[in-house]
Enzyme design. Structure first.
Site, mmCIF file in Angstrom:
data_model
loop_
_atom_site.group_PDB
_atom_site.id
_atom_site.type_symbol
_atom_site.label_atom_id
_atom_site.label_comp_id
_atom_site.label_asym_id
_atom_site.label_seq_id
_atom_site.Cartn_x
_atom_site.Cartn_y
_atom_site.Cartn_z
ATOM 1 N N HIS A 1 0.846 -1.212 0.000
ATOM 2 C CA HIS A 1 0.000 0.000 0.000
ATOM 3 C C HIS A 1 0.877 1.256 0.000
ATOM 4 O O HIS A 1 0.618 2.227 0.703
ATOM 5 C CB HIS A 1 -0.974 -0.006 1.184
ATOM 6 C CG HIS A 1 -2.015 -1.070 1.049
ATOM 7 N ND1 HIS A 1 -3.276 -0.831 0.567
ATOM 8 C CD2 HIS A 1 -1.960 -2.408 1.279
ATOM 9 C CE1 HIS A 1 -3.966 -1.967 0.524
ATOM 10 N NE2 HIS A 1 -3.187 -2.941 0.947
ATOM 11 N N TYR B 1 3.457 -5.278 9.708
ATOM 12 C CA TYR B 1 3.416 -3.819 9.592
ATOM 13 C C TYR B 1 4.522 -3.203 10.439
ATOM 14 O O TYR B 1 5.121 -2.192 10.075
ATOM 15 C CB TYR B 1 2.049 -3.262 9.999
ATOM 16 C CG TYR B 1 0.898 -3.689 9.086
ATOM 17 C CD1 TYR B 1 1.062 -4.722 8.178
ATOM 18 C CD2 TYR B 1 -0.338 -3.067 9.130
ATOM 19 C CE1 TYR B 1 0.021 -5.136 7.352
ATOM 20 C CE2 TYR B 1 -1.392 -3.466 8.292
ATOM 21 C CZ TYR B 1 -1.191 -4.514 7.416
ATOM 22 O OH TYR B 1 -2.220 -4.923 6.586
HETATM 23 C C1 HEM Z 1 -0.407 -11.572 6.219
HETATM 24 C C2 HEM Z 1 -1.128 -10.770 5.434
HETATM 25 C C3 HEM Z 1 -0.720 -9.349 5.164
HETATM 26 C C4 HEM Z 1 0.538 -8.809 5.094
HETATM 27 C C5 HEM Z 1 1.886 -9.510 5.269
HETATM 28 C C6 HEM Z 1 0.379 -7.393 4.827
HETATM 29 C C7 HEM Z 1 1.422 -6.499 4.675
HETATM 30 C C8 HEM Z 1 1.299 -5.132 4.710
HETATM 31 C C9 HEM Z 1 2.377 -4.189 4.904
HETATM 32 C C10 HEM Z 1 3.849 -4.578 5.070
HETATM 33 C C11 HEM Z 1 1.842 -2.936 4.921
HETATM 34 C C12 HEM Z 1 2.596 -1.623 5.143
HETATM 35 C C13 HEM Z 1 2.613 -1.331 6.643
HETATM 36 C C14 HEM Z 1 3.338 -0.082 7.023
HETATM 37 O O1 HEM Z 1 4.510 0.116 6.640
HETATM 38 O O2 HEM Z 1 2.733 0.740 7.759
HETATM 39 C C15 HEM Z 1 0.423 -3.079 4.721
HETATM 40 C C16 HEM Z 1 -0.479 -2.043 4.650
HETATM 41 C C17 HEM Z 1 -1.837 -2.209 4.484
HETATM 42 N N1 HEM Z 1 -2.543 -3.389 4.441
HETATM 43 FE FE1 HEM Z 1 -1.785 -5.224 4.602
HETATM 44 N N2 HEM Z 1 -0.955 -7.086 4.745
HETATM 45 C C18 HEM Z 1 -1.663 -8.256 4.942
HETATM 46 C C19 HEM Z 1 -3.042 -8.411 4.930
HETATM 47 C C20 HEM Z 1 -3.948 -7.403 4.710
HETATM 48 C C21 HEM Z 1 -5.381 -7.565 4.667
HETATM 49 C C22 HEM Z 1 -6.144 -8.856 4.885
HETATM 50 C C23 HEM Z 1 -5.906 -6.336 4.428
HETATM 51 C C24 HEM Z 1 -7.375 -6.072 4.300
HETATM 52 C C25 HEM Z 1 -8.024 -5.102 4.921
HETATM 53 C C26 HEM Z 1 -4.804 -5.381 4.337
HETATM 54 C C27 HEM Z 1 -4.917 -4.001 4.151
HETATM 55 C C28 HEM Z 1 -3.874 -3.109 4.255
HETATM 56 C C29 HEM Z 1 -4.041 -1.666 4.161
HETATM 57 C C30 HEM Z 1 -5.349 -0.909 3.947
HETATM 58 C C31 HEM Z 1 -2.765 -1.104 4.314
HETATM 59 C C32 HEM Z 1 -2.388 0.379 4.236
HETATM 60 C C33 HEM Z 1 -2.181 1.011 5.592
HETATM 61 C C34 HEM Z 1 -1.666 2.425 5.442
HETATM 62 O O3 HEM Z 1 -2.238 3.169 4.626
HETATM 63 O O4 HEM Z 1 -0.695 2.765 6.130
HETATM 64 N N3 HEM Z 1 -3.639 -6.074 4.511
HETATM 65 N N4 HEM Z 1 0.106 -4.419 4.592
#
Ligand code: HEM
Length: 327
Positions: A51, A317
Site C-alpha cells: 500500500h 506492519y
Molecule cells: C499476512 C497478510 C498481510 C501482510 C503480510 C500485509 C502487509 C502489509 C504491509 C507490510 C503494509 C505496510 C505497513 C506499514 O509500513 O505501515 C500493509 C499495509 C496495508 N494493508 Fe496489509 N498485509 C496483509 C493483509 C492485509 C489484509 C487482509 C488487508 C485487508 C483489509 C490489508 C490491508 C492493508 C491496508 C489498507 C494497508 C495500508 C495502511 C496504510 O495506509 O498505512 N492487509 N500491509
C-alpha cells in the site's frame, strides 16, 4: 501513541520467535513476508512494503444511534464527532501503482481519535476478500509471483483457487472513478460486545454516500497514474467525501477464520454504525509517523481468534515500519 507501543511489542515478537524450528522449515513470519513483498514490488527506502502509493487525509466520524446496540466501543458511542486521520492507498508495494489499475484494490486506513493520545484503527479494502487464507499461503503466493515464471504462477493459482477470488471480484467490476466512489470492506470478522455483554460477529463495510462511480477500462488506461489526487482535491473543495459505515451481521456458520471466504452478504442483516466524513488532506508525515494496525482495537471490539492472517498483519506492519523509519 498506541501505535508506537504496538510497534515495539510486535517487533520484539518478530525478533524472538518461540518457534525457531518452524522457521527453519520456511514457515511464514513477519520478516519473510516483508522480504517477499520487497521481492515482488522492489524495496523502496522510506516507504511502506505494501500500500505504498497513498494519500493522507483527515476528517471525522459521527456514530449512529444504533451503533451502541452492538458495541460499547467509545467511538461508536460518542455523542460528538470523533476526529479521524486516514490514508487512501492502492494495494501492492509499487509507489507508482496507477490509480486506474483494474485488478488492484483501493484501500482506506483509519485512526479514530479516542482522546488522551489513544487511537483505534480500522483498515478496509475495495474487495470483500484477501488473496490468502493464512500467512503460509500468502508467502507461497508472493515467492511464486517473485519468480516471474508464468508456468509456476499458473500452477500456483490452479492449486490455490481461493487466491484468485479477489482478482476475479475486481475484474468483474469497473474501475472506481475516485477513492470516494467505491465500497470498502474490513475483510476480517470482528466480535462486537455491547454494554449488556451481548456479543455479535460482524464484518465492516463502508459505502460512499456519493454513490458508486466508475470509469471505462479504456479511460482508466489513459488516465494519469496519480489522477485520484486531483480528483479528491476538486471533490473536497466542494464538501466532504462521505461514507456510511455499516456492520454486516454474521450468522451461525459464517466463516471467521479465512479472509478469502465470502459471507452471503445480500442475505445478512446490517446495522449502520455511523458516517465517516473525509474533509481535507493531511500532511503525509502524520500518516507515516506510525502504523495503521488492524489489531489496535478497543474494549467492545475483538479481532478474530482463528484467523492467522489477522495477528500476522500487526507483526508485518511493524517490520515494514521499522525499515521505513530507519535513518
Ligand atoms: C499476512 C497478510 C498481510 C501482510 C503480510 C500485509 C502487509 C502489509 C504491509 C507490510 C503494509 C505496510 C505497513 C506499514 O509500513 O505501515 C500493509 C499495509 C496495508 N494493508 Fe496489509 N498485509 C496483509 C493483509 C492485509 C489484509 C487482509 C488487508 C485487508 C483489509 C490489508 C490491508 C492493508 C491496508 C489498507 C494497508 C495500508 C495502511 C496504510 O495506509 O498505512 N492487509 N500491509
Amino acid at each position: 501513541m498506541v501505535s508506537y507501543r504496538r510497534v515495539a511489542a510486535a517487533t520484539l515478537v518478530a525478533a524472538f520467535s518461540i518457534f525457531p524450528l518452524a522457521r527453519a522449515h520456511a514457515e511464514a513470519d513477519a520478516e519473510s513476508l516483508v522480504n517477499a513483498l520487497n521481492a515482488v514490488f522492489g524495496a523502496h527506502p522510506g516507504q511502506r512494503a505494501a500500500h505504498t502509493h497513498g494519500i493522507c487525509v483527515k476528517g471525522n466520524f459521527v456514530a449512529s444511534a444504533d451503533a451502541a446496540t452492538l458495541t460499547k466501543a467509545p467511538h461508536f458511542n460518542s455523542k460528538t464527532p470523533v476526529g479521524v486521520i486516514g490514508r487512501f492507498s492502492m494495494g501492492g508495494g509499487n509507489p507508482e501503482a496507477p490509480n486506474g489499475q483494474k485488478d488492484n484494490v483501493r484501500a482506506i486506513a483509519l485512526h479514530f481519535d479516542l482522546g488522551k493520545g489513544n487511537t483505534t484503527d480500522l483498515l478496509m479494502i475495495s474487495a470483500p476478500v484477501f488473496v490468502a487464507k493464512d500467512p503460509d499461503q500468502f508467502l507461497k503466493l508472493l515467492t511464486t509471483v517473485a519468480t516471474k515464471d508464468k508456468e509456476k504462477i499458473g500452477e500456483y493459482f490452479k492449486e490455490n483457487p481461493n487466491s484468485t477470488r479477489q482478482a476475479q471480484w475486481l475484474n468483474a467490476r469497473p474501475v472506481p472513478a475516485s477513492f470516494a466512489t467505491v465500497d470498502y470492506w474490513g475483510v476480517h470478522a470482528f466480535t462486537f460486545t455491547n454494554a449488556e455483554g451481548k456479543k455479535q460477529i460482524i464484518k465492516y463495510k463502508a459505502l460512499p454516500l456519493a454513490g458508486e462511480a466508475a470509469i471505462s477500462d479504456e479511460d482508466a488506461k489513459n488516465k494519469d497514474p496519480d489522477f485520484y489526487r486531483p480528483e479528491l482535491k476538486e471533490r473536497l473543495a466542494k464538501g466532504p467525501a462521505q461514507f456510511k459505515l455499516i456492520a454486516i451481521l454474521g450468522e451461525a456458520g459464517d466463516p471467521t477464520d479465512d479472509p478469502t471466504a465470502l459471507w452471503p452478504e445480500d442475505q445478512r442483516k446490517t446495522v449502520t454504525l455511523g458516517t465517516l466524513s473525509i474533509t481535507d488532506f493531511e500532511d503525509a508525515k502524520t500518516c507515516d509517523a506510525g502504523i495503521f494496525d488492524p489489531t489496535n482495537v478497543v474494549d467492545g471490539i475483538e479481532g478474530p481468534e482463528n484467523d492467522k492472517i489477522f495477528p500476522m498483519r500487526s507483526q508485518a506492519y511493524a517490520v515494514s515500519f521499522s525499515r521505513r523509519a530507519a535513518p
